[in-house]
Scaffold this motif. Structure first.
Motif, PDB file in Angstrom:
ATOM      1  N   GLN A  71       0.826  -1.204   0.000  1.00 34.36           N
ATOM      2  CA  GLN A  71       0.000   0.000   0.000  1.00 34.36           C
ATOM      3  C   GLN A  71       0.861   1.257   0.000  1.00 34.36           C
ATOM      4  OE1 GLN A  71      -2.763  -0.246   3.252  1.00 34.36           O
ATOM      5  NE2 GLN A  71      -3.558  -2.232   2.623  1.00 34.36           N
ATOM      6  N   THR A  72       1.926   1.250   0.792  1.00 30.40           N
ATOM      7  CA  THR A  72       2.793   2.424   0.852  1.00 30.40           C
ATOM      8  C   THR A  72       3.492   2.675  -0.478  1.00 30.40           C
ATOM      9  OG1 THR A  72       3.168   2.071   3.215  1.00 30.40           O
ATOM     10  CG2 THR A  72       4.741   3.464   2.049  1.00 30.40           C
ATOM     11  N   LEU A  73       4.094   1.625  -1.056  1.00 28.47           N
ATOM     12  CA  LEU A  73       4.801   1.789  -2.318  1.00 28.47           C
ATOM     13  C   LEU A  73       3.848   2.151  -3.454  1.00 28.47           C
ATOM     14  CD1 LEU A  73       7.305  -1.207  -2.068  1.00 28.47           C
ATOM     15  CD2 LEU A  73       7.857   1.219  -1.934  1.00 28.47           C
ATOM     16  N   GLY A  74       2.663   1.550  -3.467  1.00 26.98           N
ATOM     17  CA  GLY A  74       1.694   1.866  -4.511  1.00 26.98           C
ATOM     18  C   GLY A  74       1.220   3.301  -4.444  1.00 26.98           C
ATOM     19  N   THR A  75       1.000   3.796  -3.231  1.00 30.59           N
ATOM     20  CA  THR A  75       0.563   5.187  -3.081  1.00 30.59           C
ATOM     21  C   THR A  75       1.645   6.157  -3.534  1.00 30.59           C
ATOM     22  OG1 THR A  75      -0.850   4.559  -1.214  1.00 30.59           O
ATOM     23  CG2 THR A  75      -0.267   6.888  -1.433  1.00 30.59           C
ATOM     24  N   ILE A  76       2.893   5.891  -3.172  1.00 33.03           N
ATOM     25  CA  ILE A  76       3.994   6.778  -3.567  1.00 33.03           C
ATOM     26  C   ILE A  76       4.187   6.747  -5.075  1.00 33.03           C
ATOM     27  CG2 ILE A  76       6.483   7.128  -3.375  1.00 33.03           C
ATOM     28  CD1 ILE A  76       6.280   6.088  -0.503  1.00 33.03           C
ATOM     29  N   PHE A  77       4.065   5.564  -5.686  1.00 29.69           N
ATOM     30  CA  PHE A  77       4.300   5.458  -7.123  1.00 29.69           C
ATOM     31  C   PHE A  77       3.220   6.160  -7.929  1.00 29.69           C
ATOM     32  CE2 PHE A  77       3.781   3.243 -11.193  1.00 29.69           C
ATOM     33  CZ  PHE A  77       5.054   3.393 -11.715  1.00 29.69           C
ATOM     34  N   SER A  78       1.974   6.060  -7.510  1.00 30.62           N
ATOM     35  CA  SER A  78       0.870   6.631  -8.292  1.00 30.62           C
ATOM     36  C   SER A  78       0.668   8.116  -8.041  1.00 30.62           C
ATOM     37  CB  SER A  78      -0.427   5.883  -7.976  1.00 30.62           C
ATOM     38  OG  SER A  78      -0.731   5.963  -6.590  1.00 30.62           O
ATOM     39  N   SER A  79       1.214   8.648  -6.949  1.00 31.07           N
ATOM     40  CA  SER A  79       1.046  10.080  -6.684  1.00 31.07           C
ATOM     41  C   SER A  79       2.010  10.870  -7.551  1.00 31.07           C
ATOM     42  CB  SER A  79       1.298  10.378  -5.208  1.00 31.07           C
ATOM     43  OG  SER A  79       2.651  10.135  -4.876  1.00 31.07           O
ATOM     44  N   GLY A  80       1.554  12.022  -8.019  1.00 33.56           N
ATOM     45  CA  GLY A  80       2.403  12.852  -8.870  1.00 33.56           C
ATOM     46  C   GLY A  80       3.209  13.871  -8.107  1.00 33.56           C
ATOM     47  N   GLY A  81       3.056  13.923  -6.785  1.00 39.40           N
ATOM     48  CA  GLY A  81       3.734  14.947  -6.015  1.00 39.40           C
ATOM     49  C   GLY A  81       5.173  14.630  -5.680  1.00 39.40           C
ATOM     50  N   GLU A  82       5.579  13.365  -5.707  1.00 36.85           N
ATOM     51  CA  GLU A  82       6.943  12.989  -5.367  1.00 36.85           C
ATOM     52  C   GLU A  82       7.403  11.878  -6.291  1.00 36.85           C
ATOM     53  OE1 GLU A  82       7.350  11.013  -1.580  1.00 36.85           O
ATOM     54  OE2 GLU A  82       5.193  10.643  -1.501  1.00 36.85           O
ATOM     55  N   LYS A  83       8.698  11.701  -6.342  1.00 38.78           N
ATOM     56  CA  LYS A  83       9.250  10.676  -7.222  1.00 38.78           C
ATOM     57  C   LYS A  83       8.988   9.295  -6.654  1.00 38.78           C
ATOM     58  CE  LYS A  83      13.888   9.897  -5.433  1.00 38.78           C
ATOM     59  NZ  LYS A  83      13.647   8.451  -5.314  1.00 38.78           N
ATOM     60  N   PRO A  84       8.926   8.251  -7.479  1.00 42.39           N
ATOM     61  CA  PRO A  84       8.734   6.898  -6.953  1.00 42.39           C
ATOM     62  C   PRO A  84       9.963   6.417  -6.209  1.00 42.39           C
ATOM     63  CG  PRO A  84       9.157   6.821  -9.310  1.00 42.39           C
ATOM     64  CD  PRO A  84       9.013   8.272  -8.952  1.00 42.39           C
ATOM     65  N   TYR A  85       9.745   5.499  -5.270  1.00 37.92           N
ATOM     66  CA  TYR A  85      10.854   4.900  -4.534  1.00 37.92           C
ATOM     67  C   TYR A  85      11.641   3.981  -5.461  1.00 37.92           C
ATOM     68  CZ  TYR A  85       9.877   6.460   0.237  1.00 37.92           C
ATOM     69  OH  TYR A  85       9.745   7.203   1.370  1.00 37.92           O
ATOM     70  N   GLU A  86      12.964   4.103  -5.405  1.00 39.43           N
ATOM     71  CA  GLU A  86      13.849   3.249  -6.207  1.00 39.43           C
ATOM     72  C   GLU A  86      14.281   2.058  -5.357  1.00 39.43           C
ATOM     73  OE1 GLU A  86      16.887   5.758  -8.272  1.00 39.43           O
ATOM     74  OE2 GLU A  86      15.814   7.391  -7.253  1.00 39.43           O
ATOM     75  N   VAL A  87      13.344   1.213  -4.986  1.00 39.14           N
ATOM     76  CA  VAL A  87      13.626   0.094  -4.103  1.00 39.14           C
ATOM     77  C   VAL A  87      12.823  -1.129  -4.535  1.00 39.14           C
ATOM     78  CG1 VAL A  87      14.137   1.556  -2.109  1.00 39.14           C
ATOM     79  CG2 VAL A  87      11.815   0.751  -2.474  1.00 39.14           C
ATOM     80  N   GLU A  88      13.358  -2.290  -4.198  1.00 38.50           N
ATOM     81  CA  GLU A  88      12.630  -3.559  -4.219  1.00 38.50           C
ATOM     82  C   GLU A  88      12.871  -4.231  -2.878  1.00 38.50           C
ATOM     83  OE1 GLU A  88      13.495  -6.068  -7.505  1.00 38.50           O
ATOM     84  OE2 GLU A  88      12.331  -4.873  -8.929  1.00 38.50           O
ATOM     85  N   ILE A  89      11.875  -4.967  -2.388  1.00 34.78           N
ATOM     86  CA  ILE A  89      11.897  -5.469  -1.015  1.00 34.78           C
ATOM     87  C   ILE A  89      11.565  -6.956  -0.989  1.00 34.78           C
ATOM     88  CG2 ILE A  89      10.804  -5.286   1.261  1.00 34.78           C
ATOM     89  CD1 ILE A  89      10.239  -2.389   0.686  1.00 34.78           C
TER      90      ILE A  89
END
Length: 292
Positions: A105-123
């Protein structure tokens, strides 16, 4: 009135995905391998202070590749969530699936929002069960997708090459020494040939169900990793190791590696005592100081 700049949603998502993938590809690969007694996590990490593999909770481990500051924030958030859930309900209610869903949920929200860059991570979120069939490895990508992996999983830079090697050499239910050897060989396998990764550059941790403590996570020190791997030749672009952990080489044997016990940590090579008169190691009893 000027016309605002327009980018289609498809192109915007594609650009954000390409940006995240390029950042992840710059990191070294990380492999998660199921073995007879749990889950093994191995990566090449020359840093001794900045860990890519850590403990989340009693039976849970966290591993990540990409930007350190980003996945460290995710790790801390996962530890807090696990502690709060275990305290409010029961320690058995803290599961790998629950934490994987929270990370998704956290990664999906960050990726789809246009206000900040996506996280460059895999977990990776790994969980060890009471039996091998209960072990779980969850892989989470930068856009919040979750995959339940079986047997082994790889993420990071050259993940396709490493995964192809593991698919040919991985044996289900193998002992720890065999699983570690295959995983390290896979990380050193490249299209141009195989390379030997120095033991000091390996970060190795396990979730071991045979441990008597409730916490099943344990790190393997370089001395113990060397014992499992045995002599492997001279690493490329590195000086020869002082010892390879073989009997008689001067390495300190390590039968237990409990991070909770500060006295149960191997620090490396220990030189033998020397005779002050001859400079040779003693052959009999250790020297006794003369009386005052």
């Amino acid at each position: 009135m000027s016309t605002p700049f327009y980018v289609s949603p498809e192109q915007l998502m594609k650009d954000r995905a390409d940006f995240a993938r390029k950042g992840i590809a710059r990191g070294r690969s990380l492999a998660a391998v199921q073995y007879a007694d749990g889950v093994l996590l191995v990566t090449e990490n020359p840093s001794q202070a900045l860990h890519k593999v850590s403990e989340l909770y009693d039976r849970l481990a966290f591993a990540a590749v990409g930007r350190y500051n980003e996945f460290e924030n995710l790790r801390i958030a996962g530890v807090r969530l696990a502690d709060m859930r275990g305290y409010a309900y029961d320690r058995r209610d803290v599961t790998g699936r629950g934490l994987a869903n929270a990370y998704a949920q956290t990664l999906g929200t960050i990726f789809s929002s246009g206000g900040e860059k996506p996280y460059e991570v895999e977990i990776f979120v790994a969980e060890v069960g009471t039996t091998a069939a209960d072990d779980q490895i969850y892989r989470l990508t930068y856009e919040g997708r979750v995959a339940d992996e079986q047997g082994f999983a790889v993420m990071g830079g050259d993940s396709e090459t490493v995964a192809a090697y593991l698919s040919e050499h991985y044996t289900p239910g193998a002992p720890l020494a065999e699983a570690l050897s295959v995983a390290v060989a896979a990380l050193g396998h490249t299209g141009d040939g195989d390379r030997v990764i120095p033991v000091e550059d390996l970060e190795v941790a396990v979730l071991d169900r045979t441990r008597t403590q409730p916490r099943k996570f344990a790190r393997l020190r370089p001395a113990r990793v060397a014992e499992f791997l045995g002599p492997r030749g001279t690493p490329e672009h590195a000086a020869p190791l002082p010892d390879d952990g073989a009997p008689g080489s001067g390495a300190v044997p390590s039968h237990s590696d409990d991070p909770a016990d500060p006295t149960d940590q191997v620090s490396g090579h220990v030189a033998p005592l020397e005779d002050p008169g001859t400079g040779e190691p003693p052959s009999g009893e250790p020297p006794v100081a003369p009386p005052l």
